[in-house]
Every structure is written in structure tokens, then in C-alpha cells.
Motif scaffolding. Structure first.
Motif, mmCIF file in Angstrom:
data_model
loop_
_atom_site.group_PDB
_atom_site.id
_atom_site.type_symbol
_atom_site.label_atom_id
_atom_site.label_comp_id
_atom_site.label_asym_id
_atom_site.label_seq_id
_atom_site.Cartn_x
_atom_site.Cartn_y
_atom_site.Cartn_z
ATOM 1 N N ASP A 135 0.817 -1.219 0.000
ATOM 2 C CA ASP A 135 0.000 0.000 0.000
ATOM 3 C C ASP A 135 0.847 1.264 0.000
ATOM 4 O OD1 ASP A 135 -2.847 -0.822 0.130
ATOM 5 O OD2 ASP A 135 -2.181 -1.892 1.919
ATOM 6 N N ILE A 141 -6.589 13.368 2.024
ATOM 7 C CA ILE A 141 -7.886 13.880 1.580
ATOM 8 C C ILE A 141 -8.457 14.654 2.759
ATOM 9 C CG2 ILE A 141 -10.176 13.318 0.702
ATOM 10 C CD1 ILE A 141 -8.990 10.609 -0.219
ATOM 11 N N GLU A 192 -14.770 8.860 -1.422
ATOM 12 C CA GLU A 192 -14.510 7.528 -1.984
ATOM 13 C C GLU A 192 -14.109 7.623 -3.450
ATOM 14 O OE1 GLU A 192 -14.354 4.838 -0.056
ATOM 15 O OE2 GLU A 192 -14.729 6.317 1.542
ATOM 16 N N LYS A 203 -10.518 8.717 -3.485
ATOM 17 C CA LYS A 203 -9.664 7.562 -3.179
ATOM 18 C C LYS A 203 -9.500 6.673 -4.404
ATOM 19 C CE LYS A 203 -11.012 7.436 1.699
ATOM 20 N NZ LYS A 203 -11.785 6.711 2.733
ATOM 21 N N ARG A 204 -10.591 6.485 -5.139
ATOM 22 C CA ARG A 204 -10.524 5.665 -6.355
ATOM 23 C C ARG A 204 -9.489 6.242 -7.323
ATOM 24 N NH1 ARG A 204 -15.841 4.126 -9.884
ATOM 25 N NH2 ARG A 204 -16.382 3.331 -7.829
ATOM 26 N N ILE A 210 -6.936 8.234 -6.631
ATOM 27 C CA ILE A 210 -5.592 8.118 -6.062
ATOM 28 C C ILE A 210 -5.044 6.712 -6.295
ATOM 29 C CG2 ILE A 210 -4.283 8.099 -3.894
ATOM 30 C CD1 ILE A 210 -6.217 10.335 -2.922
ATOM 31 N N LEU A 211 -5.865 5.713 -6.042
ATOM 32 C CA LEU A 211 -5.435 4.325 -6.238
ATOM 33 C C LEU A 211 -5.178 4.029 -7.711
ATOM 34 C CD1 LEU A 211 -7.898 2.652 -3.713
ATOM 35 C CD2 LEU A 211 -5.410 2.818 -3.456
ATOM 36 N N PRO A 229 -4.279 6.694 -0.419
ATOM 37 C CA PRO A 229 -5.101 7.751 0.179
ATOM 38 C C PRO A 229 -5.115 7.682 1.698
ATOM 39 C CG PRO A 229 -6.502 6.011 -0.685
ATOM 40 C CD PRO A 229 -5.093 5.626 -1.034
ATOM 41 N N GLU A 280 -7.556 9.714 4.430
ATOM 42 C CA GLU A 280 -8.597 10.709 4.680
ATOM 43 C C GLU A 280 -8.453 11.296 6.076
ATOM 44 O OE1 GLU A 280 -13.503 11.107 4.561
ATOM 45 O OE2 GLU A 280 -12.511 9.244 3.939
ATOM 46 N N GLY A 321 -8.211 12.931 -7.606
ATOM 47 C CA GLY A 321 -7.365 11.914 -7.006
ATOM 48 C C GLY A 321 -6.240 11.478 -7.925
#
Length: 577
Positions: A38, A47, A66, A69-70, A72-73, A79, A81, A239
């Protein structure tokens, strides 16, 4: 091409080293269910989420986080938060402005203290935008701003309602007796129909437009309605982009230049902006180390026409219409060479690149320079013996007959006293009176509440009057309208000239000449100043005590003196975590 390597990231100092401290960081991350995959080789992205159950404008932020985050991934980041003060305009008392600087400190310290390399700032309701950006500027690492987006247009009985503006309008009609309680309740239920901030060109829409014009949002992000599916896509795009910004080392000092501040001010004026924009623009620019003042804003206000036909400066339309017409990129394209199109923005491109493909689909909503809503910028700065450091008026949103006016002062020393005056249907006054509220500035309010759109007195409403000249050291909602002069500085509570006038003193206003004066001699002023007694402090402990000792006046942006760029050296990045 990436500028940074993984080992150069801030987060790598937390996670990558083979020592006991990093062991602790890794083991506690694993306690949360994370694994080495990760964080290894990945930037950590904060975030900063201003969601809360006391913040109706940001109710969709749980979901939007969310989507961030999507993104960023998708771009290979991790991410993280982090919550921040929500600064609810509706429920935070005595005023959200009291807590803007607290939120800015919260953001700066959270970002500085946590193992993050970049940040997505989620805000939109009035004070959240400047607070988030001010804190992140002082942090100094890559960030971008995700605007909450305006709510859907209001509706009641076939009428399109604009938040704030129509509330003020129909409240006066209720007080005048032209509408009844059932109609008032219907308006109450129809004026705010979705999550998102005010859909008029109030403070929220103004500040998100300013953020975009500064270059701190993705192109067009500030115009997307909160309930539109495009807002989710934009959140994911934020993101994805912040991860690239970290690798590129695209820090705010490369974006927040003097040219960017001029662009932000120009766009603010062209939108028919909120009066609050002046305070926040000055504060944001000063955080970036820019020498930006009321004089700069007024100079640009002389030059730039209002192009956005959006209430309250415009006559008909709301932010949803603005979005369908092409949004802020279309307005900036109409401004053309009035902007410095060479400025850099968070997507790594220039403003010229970002507006090149923009199209204005409705030239009544977004007017061309040849057919403006109003011939000069939305705001004007007035100076004189009543406000030597400046006061603000929104000429486009009031009856032009008040642009030059002389009349006797009618003074209230507090809001309860003001209410007694305006609620008395037989109070002796004329339409020529200048209604004055004082002791409502940064210290006097405390926090400079939005009391500056002083209610129209019943004594005038019953005779059909719907505007009069009003003067205070308070702010007003960006959705407000009328002949209101605000932010008089220095404020009355610290002994500014507003504290020294008396009922019946003759006040002179000339918007074209940018003047605000009272007909008093220097000797009379000096005599009254000698007799003036300083009021007791509003706060004796806690945050209010800190606020009272360090807040600057409105003309300096109401920031804390110890948070401004020139106060001291920034905190160095520590070698040991």
C-alpha cells in the motif's frame, strides 16, 4: 517526467527507513489492515474532508471522498482521509468567520504532522474554501482543491428560487404583509433542494471560482453542480491528478503568483462576486507572500465588467444555468486578454490551454465583454474619514440612486438595538436616512458576522420602499443585495471613526469618487475621540481570547498576525519522524 523519486518523498521518511521509528509506523499501518504494497513506492495523499452532520452543503462529501480515493489508487498513490472543521455557514455561531483561521491552522498542522506528500482539499461552503487553501499554502507541498459544487435551483409554486437572495426578498415581503405564512413555509421547503452550496453567485460560488482562477482546481471544476454525475468524475480526476503533482513537485509557490492573484480578482469581479471575496482574496494572497491589497481589488474593479448574469447581481439565472452555458472556463475565455493566460495551473497546463476549447452556449447567462451585465466590476472600495482603511459596496446589486447619496445617520450600537429600530412600524425615519450598525467587526461581532445587509425597517416597507443606504463594520452574505456599505475599517470596536458618529450626523457617499465621509471637522472628531471609552473584551479565555489578540482588520484579510507569511520562518521539515 517525474521530478522526485520515492526515497525523496516525505512519506518515505515515515515508512521506508530500516529503523525503529519506521517499524512503528509500518506496524500501526498494518494494524489498520494495510500492507507494504500500500505504501512502498507510492506517494501518500491526504484527503482533507470537511464533511459533518452540521454541514448541509457538504453532505455528499462522504461519497465524494470515496471517488477521490478511487482516483488516487488508479494513479498509484495511497489515500489517507483526514477530517477538518466543516465551517457550516448555517449552524456555526456566532459566525463561521470567527473560525476560518482556526480551520486554516487545523489544515496546516494536520498536513505538516502526518506522513503525506500531497493533498486534495474538499470544501465549498463559504469559509471552507479560503480556510483550506490558506492552510495548505502555508504547508507548501502539492495540493489541489475539490469544490463542493452548487445545489440544484430552488422551486416553489412555479417560481425559480435562489438561495439567500430570495430568502431575503420574501422575508421583506412577509414583514410588509404582501405574502402570508403558508407561502413563506412553501418557500422555506423549496429553496434548498439538494446537497451542495448556494446556487446563487454568493460567497461559496465566488470563492470556488476564485480558486479555479488562481489555478488551484481542475479546469471547469468550480461550475459543476453537486448533484451532477460529472461531479463524481471530477472527484476521481482530482485523485488521479494529485499523485502526478507529487511526482512533478508542482508546489503552490509555482502557481500562486502575482499574475494568478490578478486573474483571481479579475474573475471575481466578472462574476458579480460576493463582498466577502475581498477579505478572503487578500488573506489568501498574503499567505502566498503576495502584496495584494484593497487598492489592487478596486483598481481591477474599475476595469472589469460583470459578465455573469447570475443572482444577486444578475437578474434571472442561477449557477445551474451558468454550468449549462459553459461554466467558468467559458467566462474566462470571454475575458480573454483581461487575464494573464500564461499562468500555470494544477493540471500542469497554462490557463490558456485550459480555456482554449471552452464554448459559451448562452450569451445571456455569460455575457460577452461588449454586452456586460454591469459596466464595472462587482465591488467598489470606498475611503474617507469614516473608513480611512476602506469599506466595500456592491454597486451592481443596489439601486443606482444610492451610488451618490447624502443623508442623516440613524445608529444602532448592537444587533438587538437594530432589531428594535427596524421592527418598529412607527419609528421616525425617512428613505434618505443612512442606517448604521456598529460594533459588528472582527473584534466587535465577535468574528465579523453577516449582519451587514441590515433589514429594511418596517417604517419604510409599509410605504413601498425596498432599499435604503446601510452602513456597518460587519460583513453580509454573498447572496445579499441592496445599498449596503460593509467592512468599514478600522472597526468601531477598536475606536474606528464609525464609533464616533452620532444620530443626525450627515453621511456622504459617492461610489464613482470612491468616497465615504461624515460632515465633521477634524476638531470635532478629535473631541469625540478623546471622550470615547474602549469597550470590555468579548472573550476572556480559549480560542476567542487568542482571536481577539491576533486577528487583523478587514482590509488585511482578518488573518491572524502570527500566521502571515512575514511573521517568521516556516517550520522546517524535521529529519526524524
Amino acid at each position: 517526467m517525474p521530478v522526485k523519486s520515492y526515497k525523496e518523498l516525505r512519506s518515505a521518511r515515515f515508512f521506508a527507513a530500516d529503523d525503529f521509528r519506521s517499524f512503528g509506523h509500518r506496524s500501526r499501518a498494518m494494524q489498520m489492515g494495510l500492507g507494504h504494497e500500500d505504501w512502498e513506492g507510492r506517494p501518500v495523499i491526504a484527503i482533507i474532508n470537511t464533511w459533518s452532520e452540521a454541514q448541509p452543503c457538504h453532505m455528499h462529501f462522504k461519497d465524494r471522498a470515496e471517488w477521490v480515493k478511487r482516483g488516487i489508487l488508479q494513479s498509484g498513490g495511497m489515500p489517507m482521509e483526514l477530517p477538518a472543521h466543516s465551517l457550516s455557514e448555517q449552524f456555526l455561531k456566532p459566525t463561521s468567520m470567527l473560525y476560518r483561521n482556526m480551520a486554516a491552522m487545523d489544515v496546516e498542522e494536520q498536513l505538516r504532522a502526518h506522513p503525506v506528500d500531497g493533498a486534495v482539499l474538499m470544501g465549498g461552503c463559504d469559509k471552507s474554501t479560503p480556510a483550506l487553501i490558506m492552510g495548505a499554502i502555508s504547508w507548501g507541498f502539492p495540493f489541489l482543491f475539490l469544490p463542493a459544487g452548487p445545489m440544484l435551483r430552488g422551486n416553489y409554486a412555479g417560481r425559480v428560487l435562489g438561495s439567500g437572495s430570495d430568502a431575503f426578498k420574501y422575508w421583506d415581503e412577509l414583514r410588509a404583509g404582501t405574502i402570508g405564512p403558508d407561502e413563506w413555509k412553501g418557500i422555506e421547503g423549496g429553496i434548498a433542494r439538494s446537497y451542495g452550496h448556494c446556487m446563487t453567485m454568493g460567497t461559496a460560488s465566488t470563492m470556488t471560482a476564485i480558486a479555479e482562477a488562481f489555478g488551484l482546481t481542475l479546469p471547469g471544476a468550480s461550475s459543476i453542480p453537486a448533484a451532477d454525475a460529472g461531479h463524481q468524475r471530477m472527484s476521481a480526476a482530482c485523485g488521479r491528478r494529485i499523485v502526478d503533482m507529487v511526482w512533478e513537485d508542482l508546489t503552490p509557490d509555482k502557481i500562486l503568483t502575482a499574475a494568478a492573484a490578478k486573474n483571481a480578482t479579475t474573475v471575481a469581479m466578472a462574476t458579480g462576486c460576493s463582498t466577502n471575496a475581498i477579505i478572503h482574496l487578500v488573506a489568501m494572497a498574503r499567505r502566498a507572500g503576495l502584496d495584494w491589497s484593497l487598492d489592487d481589488l478596486d483598481r481591477i474593479g474599475h476595469e472589469v465588467p460583470v459578465l455573469a448574469n447570475i443572482r444577486p447581481s444578475g437578474s434571472t439565472y442561477l449557477m445551474e444555468d451558468f454550468f449549462y452555458a459553459g461554466g467558468l472556463t467559458a467566462l474566462m475565455k470571454e475575458l480573454g486578454e483581461a487575464l494573464d493566460l500564461s499562468t500555470l495551473t494544477v493540471n500542469g497546463k497554462t490557463l490558456r490551454d485550459n480555456v482554449a476549447a471552452a464554448v459559451n452556449y448562452n450569451t445571456d447567462v455569460i455575457r460577452p465583454m461588449s454586452n456586460p451585465v454591469y459596466h464595472q466590476g462587482s465591488l467598489a472600495v470606498l475611503k474617507g474619514n469614516l473608513a480611512p482603511d476602506g469599506a466595500v459596496i456592491k454597486p451592481a446589486a443596489c439601486d443606482p440612486k444610492f451610488h451618490k447619496h447624502t443623508g442623516p445617520a440613524l445608529i444602532a450600537d448592537s444587533y438587538p438595538e437594530l432589531k428594535r429600530i427596524v421592527d418598529d412600524p412607527d419609528y421616525p425615519m425617512t428613505p434618505d436616512h443612512v442606517l448604521v450598525l456598529r460594533n459588528a467587526g472582527p473584534l466587535g461581532g465577535p468574528g465579523m458576522p453577516e449582519w451587514g445587509m441590515l433589514p429594511m425597517p418596517k417604517a419604510l416597507l409599509k410605504h413601498g420602499h425596498r432599499d435604503m443606504l446601510r452602513l456597518s463594520d460587519a460583513r453580509m452574505s454573498g447572496t445579499s443585495f441592496g445599498a449596503c456599505i460593509l467592512h468599514a475599517a478600522p472597526e468601531a470596536y477598536v475606536g474606528g471613526p464609525l464609533a464616533l458618529i452620532r444620530n443626525g450626523d450627515i453621511i456622504e457617499v459617492d461610489v464613482e469618487a470612491r468616497s465615504l465621509n461624515v460632515q465633521l471637522s477634524d476638531d470635532e472628531f478629535m473631541e469625540r475621540r478623546t471622550a470615547w471609552v474602549s469597550p470590555p473584551p468579548r472573550h476572556e479565555r480559549g480560542y476567542g481570547w487568542i482571536f481577539a489578540r491576533h486577528v487583523q482588520q478587514a482590509n488585511l484579510g482578518c488573518d491572524f498576525d502570527f500566521l502571515t507569511t512575514g511573521f517568521g520562518a516556516p517550520v522546517p521539515e524535521p529529519d526524524i519522524f
